[in-house]
Every structure is written in C-alpha cells, then in structure tokens.
Design a protein around this motif. Structure first.
Motif, mmCIF file in Angstrom:
data_model
loop_
_atom_site.group_PDB
_atom_site.id
_atom_site.type_symbol
_atom_site.label_atom_id
_atom_site.label_comp_id
_atom_site.label_asym_id
_atom_site.label_seq_id
_atom_site.Cartn_x
_atom_site.Cartn_y
_atom_site.Cartn_z
ATOM 1 N N UNK A 165 0.811 -1.222 0.000
ATOM 2 C CA UNK A 165 0.000 0.000 0.000
ATOM 3 C C UNK A 165 0.842 1.270 0.000
ATOM 4 N N UNK A 166 2.158 1.084 0.036
ATOM 5 C CA UNK A 166 3.056 2.228 0.184
ATOM 6 C C UNK A 166 2.829 3.288 -0.891
ATOM 7 N N UNK A 167 2.710 2.870 -2.127
ATOM 8 C CA UNK A 167 2.566 3.832 -3.227
ATOM 9 C C UNK A 167 1.236 4.584 -3.161
ATOM 10 N N UNK A 168 0.230 4.003 -2.491
ATOM 11 C CA UNK A 168 -1.079 4.630 -2.407
ATOM 12 C C UNK A 168 -1.209 5.547 -1.183
ATOM 13 N N UNK A 169 -0.733 5.057 -0.045
ATOM 14 C CA UNK A 169 -0.949 5.779 1.206
ATOM 15 C C UNK A 169 0.199 6.703 1.614
ATOM 16 N N UNK A 170 1.408 6.421 1.110
ATOM 17 C CA UNK A 170 2.534 7.254 1.520
ATOM 18 C C UNK A 170 2.354 8.732 1.130
ATOM 19 N N UNK A 171 1.814 9.029 -0.059
ATOM 20 C CA UNK A 171 1.567 10.449 -0.384
ATOM 21 C C UNK A 171 0.626 11.122 0.618
ATOM 22 N N UNK A 172 -0.328 10.360 1.147
ATOM 23 C CA UNK A 172 -1.263 10.906 2.134
ATOM 24 C C UNK A 172 -0.528 11.242 3.423
ATOM 25 N N UNK A 173 0.339 10.323 3.862
ATOM 26 C CA UNK A 173 1.120 10.523 5.087
ATOM 27 C C UNK A 173 2.053 11.711 4.926
ATOM 28 N N UNK A 174 2.734 11.792 3.787
ATOM 29 C CA UNK A 174 3.675 12.884 3.547
ATOM 30 C C UNK A 174 2.962 14.232 3.478
ATOM 31 N N UNK A 175 1.795 14.246 2.863
ATOM 32 C CA UNK A 175 1.017 15.483 2.764
ATOM 33 C C UNK A 175 0.564 15.940 4.151
ATOM 34 N N UNK A 176 0.114 14.998 4.968
ATOM 35 C CA UNK A 176 -0.326 15.313 6.329
ATOM 36 C C UNK A 176 0.835 15.835 7.161
ATOM 37 N N UNK A 177 1.988 15.177 7.052
ATOM 38 C CA UNK A 177 3.187 15.598 7.790
ATOM 39 C C UNK A 177 3.614 17.000 7.370
ATOM 40 N N UNK A 178 3.570 17.260 6.066
ATOM 41 C CA UNK A 178 3.961 18.576 5.537
ATOM 42 C C UNK A 178 3.022 19.668 6.056
ATOM 43 N N UNK A 179 1.739 19.388 6.097
ATOM 44 C CA UNK A 179 0.760 20.379 6.552
ATOM 45 C C UNK A 179 0.943 20.697 8.034
ATOM 46 N N UNK A 180 1.304 19.683 8.814
ATOM 47 C CA UNK A 180 1.554 19.903 10.242
ATOM 48 C C UNK A 180 2.808 20.749 10.429
ATOM 49 N N UNK A 181 3.860 20.404 9.670
ATOM 50 C CA UNK A 181 5.142 21.107 9.797
ATOM 51 C C UNK A 181 5.054 22.559 9.329
ATOM 52 N N UNK A 182 4.221 22.826 8.340
ATOM 53 C CA UNK A 182 4.108 24.180 7.802
ATOM 54 C C UNK A 182 3.009 24.998 8.478
ATOM 55 N N UNK A 183 2.301 24.370 9.390
ATOM 56 C CA UNK A 183 1.275 25.097 10.139
ATOM 57 C C UNK A 183 -0.084 25.149 9.481
ATOM 58 N N UNK A 184 -0.240 24.474 8.333
ATOM 59 C CA UNK A 184 -1.556 24.417 7.695
ATOM 60 C C UNK A 184 -2.536 23.698 8.617
ATOM 61 N N UNK A 185 -2.039 22.626 9.240
ATOM 62 C CA UNK A 185 -2.802 21.938 10.271
ATOM 63 C C UNK A 185 -2.132 22.220 11.605
ATOM 64 N N UNK A 186 -2.884 22.782 12.541
ATOM 65 C CA UNK A 186 -2.323 23.087 13.862
ATOM 66 C C UNK A 186 -2.776 22.042 14.868
ATOM 67 N N UNK A 187 -1.845 21.597 15.680
ATOM 68 C CA UNK A 187 -2.144 20.547 16.650
ATOM 69 C C UNK A 187 -2.544 21.152 17.994
#
Length: 204
Positions: free
Chosen positions: A37-59
C-alpha cells in the motif's frame, strides 16, 4: 447513574468485544500490508506531515478534539446503517497500522502514539460499540412495531419506542463515555505525549 453505566457495559459487551476485534484486526492488516500500500498511502502521510510542519494543520487541543469528535460522531450516527460504524473504525485502525509499519523509527512512533492512543483507541472502540447498539435499538424498535397490534399508529409508535428505548439510552451512555475519553486523549496528545516521548528517548 453508576449502576446504569455498569448495566450498559454488561448488557452490550458483545458490541464492545466486536469493536475491539475490528480495531485489532485492522491495525494488524494495515501493518503487514504496508509494502503493498506504500505507493497509495505514503503520499497521504507525507502530505499530512507537511501540513503539520508548515502550520496548515495546527495541533491545538481544539483542532484535535473536534476532528476526533467528528470521527466518533460518525461512528455513532452511522450505526443506523450498522456496517458504516465498523468501516470507519476499521479504516482508522488500518491507517494506524500502516503508519507504524512505514515509520523508520518504530520506537519513537510508538512513544508518540501510545500515551494518548490508550484513551483515543478506547474512545473509538466505545463509539463504534455505541453505533452497533444504536443499530440494535432500531432493529428492536422495528420488531416491536411489527408485532404491535394497536389500532392507532401513534400508540404503536409509542409502545414500540417504550419497548426498545433501553437500548437507545445505553447507546447514548456509552457514546458519552467515549466522548469523555476522547477529550482526555486530546489533552494528553497536545500537552503530554511529546514531553513523555522525549523524556523516555533520552534513556534509550
């Protein structure tokens, strides 16, 4: 009230056990199917991580709590259709299993999941169980309505609701406990998870 809570858990342990099984199986499947499933789900994980790191998603507590609240509300409300509660819980468990398997630092990921995950997973289990109990209420209501011989529709509906309302009350009780657990999970995730993880990592 405490006796009613105990009764709700005792009479609906089948729903809780089933929800636990669904979560565990989905986590295991997500973990072992990660290579496929890596090729399908990894982009989702990377996008989520990027949004958290850039402040798009605030924790913040509010963001985390209301996002998780939406999930457990869906599990409760979609209990009307039975399988949807199960599918939502299964998908979340599957994604957690995948996320753990895809991590390059297993210990760190577990430390970042377990402190609040104990309460969050418990909350999801109870939310799914409450959805299954809600479905049980609907079945009992329909059965009571089907067998009611009252000549008045209003009386039939009232009698059917009275005969099945106990399950509705128990579904709401268990969902409310799920809600409390999710609030605790949100607080721990925002304020305690990272400090606990960093403290333990110092000794590893």
């Amino acid at each position: 009230m405490l006796d009613e809570i105990k009764l709700a858990f005792r009479e609906n342990k089948w729903a809780i056990i089933l929800s636990i099984a669904i979560l565990l199986v989905s986590i295991v499947l997500g973990y072992f199917l990660e290579p496929y499933l890596h090729s399908y789900l990894n982009p989702v994980v990377e996008d989520l991580t990027h949004k958290v790191q850039t402040g798009v998603i605030t924790l913040t507590f509010g963001d985390i709590f209301f996002n998780n609240l939406k999930i457990i509300l869906q599990m409760f409300v979609f209990g009307i259709a039975f399988c949807f509660s199960v599918l939502i819980l299964g998908f979340n468990g599957f994604f957690v299993g995948y996320y753990v398997a895809s991590s390059s630092d297993l210990v760190r990921v577990l430390l970042l999941i377990i402190p609040h995950g104990i309460f969050e997973f418990s909350s999801c289990i109870l939310a799914c169980a409450s959805g299954l109990i809600l479905f049980n209420f609907i079945i009992k209501f329909i059965q009571a309505l089907w067998h009611d011989e009252s000549s008045s529709v209003k009386v039939s509906l009232k009698n059917s609701f009275s005969a099945s309302s106990k399950k509705l009350r128990q579904a709401i009780i268990i969902f409310c406990i799920s809600l409390i657990l999710m609030a605790i999970a949100g607080f721990i995730e925002v304020y305690l998870t990272l400090p606990i993880a960093e403290y333990i990592i110092k000794f590893l």
